[in-house]
Design a protein around this motif. Sequence first.
Motif, PDB file in Angstrom:
ATOM      1  N   TYR A 150      11.882 -27.838 -24.724  1.00 44.27           N
ATOM      2  CA  TYR A 150      12.442 -27.041 -25.803  1.00 44.27           C
ATOM      3  C   TYR A 150      13.580 -27.798 -26.459  1.00 44.27           C
ATOM      4  O   TYR A 150      14.240 -28.612 -25.835  1.00 44.27           O
ATOM      5  CB  TYR A 150      12.969 -25.705 -25.267  1.00 44.27           C
ATOM      6  CG  TYR A 150      11.921 -24.930 -24.513  1.00 44.27           C
ATOM      7  CD1 TYR A 150      11.088 -24.033 -25.165  1.00 44.27           C
ATOM      8  CD2 TYR A 150      11.745 -25.120 -23.146  1.00 44.27           C
ATOM      9  CE1 TYR A 150      10.122 -23.334 -24.473  1.00 44.27           C
ATOM     10  CE2 TYR A 150      10.766 -24.433 -22.446  1.00 44.27           C
ATOM     11  CZ  TYR A 150       9.956 -23.544 -23.116  1.00 44.27           C
ATOM     12  OH  TYR A 150       8.986 -22.873 -22.431  1.00 44.27           O
ATOM     13  N   SER A 151      13.810 -27.484 -27.715  1.00 46.94           N
ATOM     14  CA  SER A 151      14.934 -28.022 -28.464  1.00 46.94           C
ATOM     15  C   SER A 151      15.719 -26.831 -29.009  1.00 46.94           C
ATOM     16  O   SER A 151      15.141 -25.930 -29.607  1.00 46.94           O
ATOM     17  CB  SER A 151      14.412 -28.892 -29.613  1.00 46.94           C
ATOM     18  OG  SER A 151      15.472 -29.270 -30.452  1.00 46.94           O
ATOM     19  N   ILE A 152      17.023 -26.837 -28.780  1.00 45.29           N
ATOM     20  CA  ILE A 152      17.883 -25.752 -29.243  1.00 45.29           C
ATOM     21  C   ILE A 152      18.641 -26.230 -30.465  1.00 45.29           C
ATOM     22  O   ILE A 152      19.252 -27.309 -30.444  1.00 45.29           O
ATOM     23  CB  ILE A 152      18.868 -25.318 -28.134  1.00 45.29           C
ATOM     24  CG1 ILE A 152      18.100 -24.872 -26.890  1.00 45.29           C
ATOM     25  CG2 ILE A 152      19.791 -24.205 -28.636  1.00 45.29           C
ATOM     26  CD1 ILE A 152      18.976 -24.558 -25.697  1.00 45.29           C
ATOM     27  N   LYS A 153      18.599 -25.435 -31.532  1.00 46.68           N
ATOM     28  CA  LYS A 153      19.309 -25.803 -32.756  1.00 46.68           C
ATOM     29  C   LYS A 153      20.802 -25.930 -32.471  1.00 46.68           C
ATOM     30  O   LYS A 153      21.354 -25.246 -31.621  1.00 46.68           O
ATOM     31  CB  LYS A 153      19.039 -24.785 -33.855  1.00 46.68           C
ATOM     32  CG  LYS A 153      17.607 -24.850 -34.350  1.00 46.68           C
ATOM     33  CD  LYS A 153      17.382 -24.011 -35.564  1.00 46.68           C
ATOM     34  CE  LYS A 153      15.935 -24.179 -36.020  1.00 46.68           C
ATOM     35  NZ  LYS A 153      15.605 -23.267 -37.104  1.00 46.68           N
ATOM     36  N   GLU A 154      21.434 -26.825 -33.215  1.00 48.58           N
ATOM     37  CA  GLU A 154      22.825 -27.208 -32.978  1.00 48.58           C
ATOM     38  C   GLU A 154      23.780 -26.017 -32.900  1.00 48.58           C
ATOM     39  O   GLU A 154      24.606 -25.934 -31.995  1.00 48.58           O
ATOM     40  CB  GLU A 154      23.288 -28.179 -34.077  1.00 48.58           C
ATOM     41  CG  GLU A 154      24.684 -28.722 -33.865  1.00 48.58           C
ATOM     42  CD  GLU A 154      24.829 -29.586 -32.626  1.00 48.58           C
ATOM     43  OE1 GLU A 154      25.937 -29.600 -32.068  1.00 48.58           O
ATOM     44  OE2 GLU A 154      23.850 -30.225 -32.202  1.00 48.58           O
ATOM     45  N   GLU A 155      23.691 -25.079 -33.821  1.00 46.79           N
ATOM     46  CA  GLU A 155      24.621 -23.942 -33.839  1.00 46.79           C
ATOM     47  C   GLU A 155      24.496 -23.116 -32.566  1.00 46.79           C
ATOM     48  O   GLU A 155      25.497 -22.734 -31.947  1.00 46.79           O
ATOM     49  CB  GLU A 155      24.365 -23.071 -35.088  1.00 46.79           C
ATOM     50  CG  GLU A 155      25.343 -21.923 -35.266  1.00 46.79           C
ATOM     51  CD  GLU A 155      24.915 -20.657 -34.548  1.00 46.79           C
ATOM     52  OE1 GLU A 155      25.812 -19.860 -34.188  1.00 46.79           O
ATOM     53  OE2 GLU A 155      23.702 -20.454 -34.332  1.00 46.79           O
ATOM     54  N   ALA A 156      23.275 -22.850 -32.151  1.00 44.91           N
ATOM     55  CA  ALA A 156      23.050 -22.078 -30.922  1.00 44.91           C
ATOM     56  C   ALA A 156      23.509 -22.869 -29.702  1.00 44.91           C
ATOM     57  O   ALA A 156      24.115 -22.317 -28.779  1.00 44.91           O
ATOM     58  CB  ALA A 156      21.575 -21.704 -30.794  1.00 44.91           C
ATOM     59  N   GLN A 157      23.243 -24.151 -29.719  1.00 46.17           N
ATOM     60  CA  GLN A 157      23.647 -25.006 -28.597  1.00 46.17           C
ATOM     61  C   GLN A 157      25.173 -25.029 -28.456  1.00 46.17           C
ATOM     62  O   GLN A 157      25.697 -24.975 -27.340  1.00 46.17           O
ATOM     63  CB  GLN A 157      23.104 -26.415 -28.789  1.00 46.17           C
ATOM     64  CG  GLN A 157      23.188 -27.268 -27.560  1.00 46.17           C
ATOM     65  CD  GLN A 157      22.477 -28.589 -27.762  1.00 46.17           C
ATOM     66  OE1 GLN A 157      22.851 -29.360 -28.638  1.00 46.17           O
ATOM     67  NE2 GLN A 157      21.473 -28.840 -26.953  1.00 46.17           N
ATOM     68  N   ARG A 186       9.785 -24.962 -29.342  1.00 41.82           N
ATOM     69  CA  ARG A 186       8.967 -25.565 -28.290  1.00 41.82           C
ATOM     70  C   ARG A 186       8.569 -26.961 -28.766  1.00 41.82           C
ATOM     71  O   ARG A 186       7.983 -27.109 -29.817  1.00 41.82           O
ATOM     72  CB  ARG A 186       7.722 -24.701 -28.075  1.00 41.82           C
ATOM     73  CG  ARG A 186       7.475 -24.352 -26.662  1.00 41.82           C
ATOM     74  CD  ARG A 186       6.234 -23.474 -26.483  1.00 41.82           C
ATOM     75  NE  ARG A 186       6.640 -22.174 -25.997  1.00 41.82           N
ATOM     76  CZ  ARG A 186       6.640 -21.050 -26.697  1.00 41.82           C
ATOM     77  NH1 ARG A 186       6.228 -21.052 -27.931  1.00 41.82           N
ATOM     78  NH2 ARG A 186       7.036 -19.926 -26.171  1.00 41.82           N
ATOM     79  N   THR A 187       8.907 -27.981 -27.984  1.00 41.25           N
ATOM     80  CA  THR A 187       8.590 -29.353 -28.391  1.00 41.25           C
ATOM     81  C   THR A 187       7.484 -29.961 -27.540  1.00 41.25           C
ATOM     82  O   THR A 187       7.136 -31.108 -27.721  1.00 41.25           O
ATOM     83  CB  THR A 187       9.851 -30.248 -28.308  1.00 41.25           C
ATOM     84  OG1 THR A 187      10.353 -30.217 -26.974  1.00 41.25           O
ATOM     85  CG2 THR A 187      10.913 -29.771 -29.284  1.00 41.25           C
ATOM     86  N   GLY A 188       6.975 -29.194 -26.628  1.00 45.23           N
ATOM     87  CA  GLY A 188       5.919 -29.638 -25.729  1.00 45.23           C
ATOM     88  C   GLY A 188       5.811 -28.644 -24.602  1.00 45.23           C
ATOM     89  O   GLY A 188       6.564 -27.665 -24.546  1.00 45.23           O
ATOM     90  N   ASP A 233       6.633 -18.668 -17.678  1.00 49.25           N
ATOM     91  CA  ASP A 233       7.273 -19.972 -17.888  1.00 49.25           C
ATOM     92  C   ASP A 233       7.094 -20.510 -19.303  1.00 49.25           C
ATOM     93  O   ASP A 233       7.572 -21.597 -19.608  1.00 49.25           O
ATOM     94  CB  ASP A 233       6.744 -20.990 -16.873  1.00 49.25           C
ATOM     95  CG  ASP A 233       7.355 -20.800 -15.499  1.00 49.25           C
ATOM     96  OD1 ASP A 233       8.535 -20.405 -15.419  1.00 49.25           O
ATOM     97  OD2 ASP A 233       6.649 -21.038 -14.499  1.00 49.25           O
ATOM     98  N   GLN A 234       6.423 -19.769 -20.167  1.00 51.29           N
ATOM     99  CA  GLN A 234       6.251 -20.208 -21.548  1.00 51.29           C
ATOM    100  C   GLN A 234       7.305 -19.605 -22.473  1.00 51.29           C
ATOM    101  O   GLN A 234       7.391 -19.965 -23.635  1.00 51.29           O
ATOM    102  CB  GLN A 234       4.853 -19.836 -22.075  1.00 51.29           C
ATOM    103  CG  GLN A 234       3.719 -20.660 -21.482  1.00 51.29           C
ATOM    104  CD  GLN A 234       3.429 -20.302 -20.041  1.00 51.29           C
ATOM    105  OE1 GLN A 234       3.313 -19.134 -19.693  1.00 51.29           O
ATOM    106  NE2 GLN A 234       3.343 -21.298 -19.178  1.00 51.29           N
ATOM    107  N   SER A 235       8.105 -18.697 -21.982  1.00 51.00           N
ATOM    108  CA  SER A 235       9.137 -18.050 -22.792  1.00 51.00           C
ATOM    109  C   SER A 235      10.151 -19.069 -23.291  1.00 51.00           C
ATOM    110  O   SER A 235      10.545 -19.978 -22.560  1.00 51.00           O
ATOM    111  CB  SER A 235       9.857 -16.984 -21.968  1.00 51.00           C
ATOM    112  OG  SER A 235      10.989 -16.497 -22.667  1.00 51.00           O
ATOM    113  N   ARG A 236      10.602 -18.880 -24.525  1.00 48.41           N
ATOM    114  CA  ARG A 236      11.646 -19.758 -25.071  1.00 48.41           C
ATOM    115  C   ARG A 236      12.956 -19.599 -24.313  1.00 48.41           C
ATOM    116  O   ARG A 236      13.835 -20.443 -24.405  1.00 48.41           O
ATOM    117  CB  ARG A 236      11.859 -19.451 -26.551  1.00 48.41           C
ATOM    118  CG  ARG A 236      10.690 -19.881 -27.396  1.00 48.41           C
ATOM    119  CD  ARG A 236      10.883 -19.433 -28.822  1.00 48.41           C
ATOM    120  NE  ARG A 236       9.604 -19.499 -29.488  1.00 48.41           N
ATOM    121  CZ  ARG A 236       9.416 -20.052 -30.664  1.00 48.41           C
ATOM    122  NH1 ARG A 236      10.424 -20.560 -31.325  1.00 48.41           N
ATOM    123  NH2 ARG A 236       8.226 -20.076 -31.189  1.00 48.41           N
TER     124      ARG A 236
END
Length: 183
Positions: free
Chosen positions: A153-160, A147-149, A13-16
């Motif tokens: 997670y936060s996904i960069k805009e281009e990938a999102q 990883r933000t906590g 469960d820690q995988s990005r």
Amino acid sequence: MTQVAIIVGAPNDQSRLNGILDYAVEVLNEENIPSETIKVHLLPSRNLLTARFDSEEIKTANSIIEKSEGVLVLTPVYKASYSGILKTYLDLLPQNGLENKLVLPLVLGGSFGHLLTIEYALTPVLSALGANHFIKGVYTIDNQIERTGKHHYSIKEEAQQRLKKALDEFINSLNNREIKEVV
């Protein structure tokens, strides 16, 4: 109503990869599309490794796939291919377990060097399981997910944007299938 099964081939469960999972579930929820997630690492390892087709946990996971119209397949890349834990589960699906399912692969890798993992490693196995309705998969580089906590997670805009485009196409295709089936 449309049902989507999500198979997650992350080792923990820690995988990005869980950032992609969370985002996909959020997009599905926004469209009121119910989904169920199969985290392969939570299935009993003994059942996976000894191919216990008759295991209740495996039967339950397989029933999620069976009743779904669409399947998201999420995996990290290891050694230029999808994860071994994902393969152990895919081996326990019925021979045509993905027949008539709409499939969208979402893959997370460490570099662009493994970009063709979807086409040359994952898609052939999914096709062998009967899948023949694919939405073009999305390959995301792991440094595009931060990883933000704990479990956030936060996904960069281009990938999102690329993920959103594929998920929108997946959802539209599911909705169009429903309309065709009703008519």
